[in-house]
Design a protein around this motif. Structure first.
Motif: not given
Length: 83
Positions: A28-54
């Motif tokens: 389980v990771q804490k993620v800052l939700v940044e916005g919609e995925s560039k490739n799929n508007k039905n998905m969201l994208t964010g980053r973990t505290d170690s800067n991994k894209v989720v």
């Protein structure tokens, strides 16, 4: 041959990315939700505290919030999460 060396380096880098991302599966990771995925508007994208894209499914109201996600799979350049 220069191209063979470059390709070998790229393959090694990609394998390290995959191996590094595999250790996140099931966590389980804490993620800052940044916005919609560039490739799929039905998905969201964010980053973990170690800067991994989720990438994950969720309501747009989560944008700009920090949430906890369970990491369910890895891909070469990102992780897939679930709320």
């Amino acid at each position: 041959n220069k191209n063979v060396k470059i390709n070998t380096c790229n393959i090694n880098k990609n394998m390290r990315n995959i191996q590094n991302n595999q250790k996140y599966i099931g966590t389980v990771q804490k993620v800052l939700v940044e916005g919609e995925s560039k490739n799929n508007k039905n998905m969201l994208t964010g980053r973990t505290d170690s800067n991994k894209v989720v990438i994950f499914e969720g309501p747009k109201e989560l944008i700009d919030k920090v949430i906890e996600l369970k990491i369910v799979s890895e891909h070469m350049w990102y992780l897939k999460g679930e709320i």
